[in-house]
Write an enzyme that holds these catalytic residues in place. Structure first.
Site, PDB file in Angstrom:
ATOM      1  N   ASP A 256       0.814  -1.219   0.000  1.00 13.02           N
ATOM      2  CA  ASP A 256       0.000   0.000   0.000  1.00 13.02           C
ATOM      3  C   ASP A 256       0.847   1.269   0.000  1.00 13.02           C
ATOM      4  O   ASP A 256       0.415   2.327  -0.446  1.00 13.02           O
ATOM      5  CB  ASP A 256      -0.924  -0.027   1.227  1.00 13.02           C
ATOM      6  CG  ASP A 256      -1.758   1.231   1.354  1.00 13.02           C
ATOM      7  OD1 ASP A 256      -2.570   1.477   0.452  1.00 13.02           O
ATOM      8  OD2 ASP A 256      -1.597   1.980   2.334  1.00 13.02           O
TER       9      ASP A 256
ATOM     10  N   LEU B  32      -6.531   6.669   2.900  1.00 13.59           N
ATOM     11  CA  LEU B  32      -6.736   7.723   1.895  1.00 13.59           C
ATOM     12  C   LEU B  32      -5.595   7.828   0.894  1.00 13.59           C
ATOM     13  O   LEU B  32      -5.590   8.718   0.048  1.00 13.59           O
ATOM     14  CB  LEU B  32      -6.914   9.075   2.603  1.00 13.59           C
ATOM     15  CG  LEU B  32      -8.195   9.209   3.424  1.00 13.59           C
ATOM     16  CD1 LEU B  32      -8.148  10.455   4.277  1.00 13.59           C
ATOM     17  CD2 LEU B  32      -9.429   9.241   2.539  1.00 13.59           C
ATOM     18  N   ARG B  33      -4.629   6.917   0.996  1.00 10.45           N
ATOM     19  CA  ARG B  33      -3.493   6.980   0.064  1.00 10.45           C
ATOM     20  C   ARG B  33      -3.951   6.844  -1.380  1.00 10.45           C
ATOM     21  O   ARG B  33      -3.447   7.514  -2.269  1.00 10.45           O
ATOM     22  CB  ARG B  33      -2.468   5.887   0.384  1.00 10.45           C
ATOM     23  CG  ARG B  33      -1.528   6.262   1.501  1.00 10.45           C
ATOM     24  CD  ARG B  33      -0.263   5.429   1.483  1.00 10.45           C
ATOM     25  NE  ARG B  33       0.487   5.681   2.704  1.00 10.45           N
ATOM     26  CZ  ARG B  33       0.525   4.847   3.740  1.00 10.45           C
ATOM     27  NH1 ARG B  33      -0.139   3.711   3.691  1.00 10.45           N
ATOM     28  NH2 ARG B  33       1.215   5.141   4.815  1.00 10.45           N
ATOM     29  N   GLY B  34      -4.901   5.951  -1.625  1.00 16.45           N
ATOM     30  CA  GLY B  34      -5.399   5.726  -2.984  1.00 16.45           C
ATOM     31  C   GLY B  34      -5.954   6.996  -3.607  1.00 16.45           C
ATOM     32  O   GLY B  34      -5.647   7.327  -4.758  1.00 16.45           O
TER      33      GLY B  34
ATOM     34  N   VAL C 289      -2.899   9.542  -4.248  1.00 21.42           N
ATOM     35  CA  VAL C 289      -2.002   9.126  -5.336  1.00 21.42           C
ATOM     36  C   VAL C 289      -2.697   9.259  -6.691  1.00 21.42           C
ATOM     37  O   VAL C 289      -2.101   9.730  -7.663  1.00 21.42           O
ATOM     38  CB  VAL C 289      -1.502   7.673  -5.113  1.00 21.42           C
ATOM     39  CG1 VAL C 289      -0.798   7.139  -6.349  1.00 21.42           C
ATOM     40  CG2 VAL C 289      -0.564   7.602  -3.918  1.00 21.42           C
TER      41      VAL C 289
END
Length: 327
Positions: A183, A264-266, A269
């Site tokens: 991830d 919330l990385r998705g 990015v």
């Protein structure tokens, strides 16, 4: 894979690329060729951290001290560093070591910089990253995310800038990375062996031509390479002016939510990569097409693994995108 690498070069804050694919598909070849596309960088002469003479955030403590004391700083231009991390590397080799004996006898912080110092403002490449010790992968990802490397030994602490594009490659047959480590990579490219005989023959012929006369082969593609380098430099400048409207951001978040992506990385990015793609194509506004182009690269590896799921994670991302964006 090439697009993911180029977008990370335009905006290193995307968070690197994880490349998984069959053996012998040219993963390492492409990554090592990437450095030739990168523009040269200006560094402080004699500094082991490739400190930027103009940006305080990318300077070591020694350089900052010299600037405060208004001492003259000599600079030189070097090729963007590309550091290969060997699988057998120890933590001391990666992070650097503190000479305790010198620190005690002379009262000075004697630090021997490691690979993270050499990779500052460049690329750090780990081949077979899925075979690397988990604690080392953790160290690399922490440095890549924070932009700093901290070494603590016997009550002595040293901190130096370590901003690099982390690229990992591996063969899924040798095992997957832990989901929480996967991830942390911004993008994930999946490579499969080409099945069309005519394309396979073309690759074999190109390889033979290169081996016969590498110099002539490189010269033949030099104008194309220079054109791409200029495009990347222009895109880096254009990135500051590139925007993504609220409606598209909301749809990105809805797609992540529908796919049950943790954290919330998705979301972050995907919006960064879409802006980098728009800048690469010399545009100031992100379109739905930009998002569709990169969303699989950004989200495929963030989906929860379901052993009963028959559909490929990439196809699942694309279907959810169409459902959210087109209906």
């Amino acid at each position: 894979m090439k697009l993911a690498l180029i977008l990370n070069v335009i905006d290193p804050k995307i968070g690197g690329v994880m490349i998984m694919g069959d053996r012998g598909t040219g993963k390492s070849t492409i990554v090592r060729a990437l450095v030739d596309l990168l523009p040269s960088i200006e560094v402080v002469e004699g500094d082991p951290y490739n400190s930027d003479p103009k940006n305080p955030e990318l300077m070591s403590d020694d350089v900052l001290e010299k600037i405060k004391e208004k001492k003259e700083i000599k600079t030189k231009t070097i090729k963007t560093p590309m550091i290969d991390l060997p699988l057998g590397a120890t933590e001391d080799r990666v992070c650097g070591t503190i000479d305790i004996e010198k620190a005690i006898s002379e009262g000075k912080k004697a630090f021997e910089p490691g690979l993270l110092a050499q990779a500052n403002r460049g690329i750090l490449y780990v081949d077979e990253v899925n075979l690397l010790d988990d604690h080392l992968v953790d160290v690399l990802l922490d440095s890549a995310a924070s932009g700093w490397n901290t070494v603590e030994r016997e009550g002595i602490s040293i901190c130096h800038p370590s901003r690099f594009i982390l690229i990992g490659s591996g063969n899924p047959e040798e095992g997957e990375l832990r989901p929480q480590l996967l991830d942390r990579f911004g993008m994930h490219a999946q490579i499969k062996t080409i099945k069309e005989p005519n394309l396979r023959v073309k690759i074999v012929q190109q390889r033979e031509l290169f081996e016969k006369n590498p110099k002539l082969f490189i010269e033949k593609y030099q104008p194309e390479q220079e054109k791409l380098t200029k495009k990347i430099i222009k895109a880096r400048e254009k990135l500051k002016e590139t925007n993504i409207n609220y409606n598209l951001l909301e749809k990105i978040s809805k797609t992540c939510s529908e796919l049950n992506v943790d954290g919330l990385r998705g979301d972050m990015v995907t919006s960064r990569a879409a802006k980098a793609l728009a800048a690469f194509e010399n545009r100031e506004e992100v379109t739905e097409k930009d998002i569709f182009t990169i969303i699989t690269l950004c989200l495929r590896h963030r989906l929860r693994k379901d052993p009963l799921e028959s559909i490929d994670s990439g196809i699942k991302v694309q279907e959810t995108f169409k459902k959210v964006f087109l209906y």
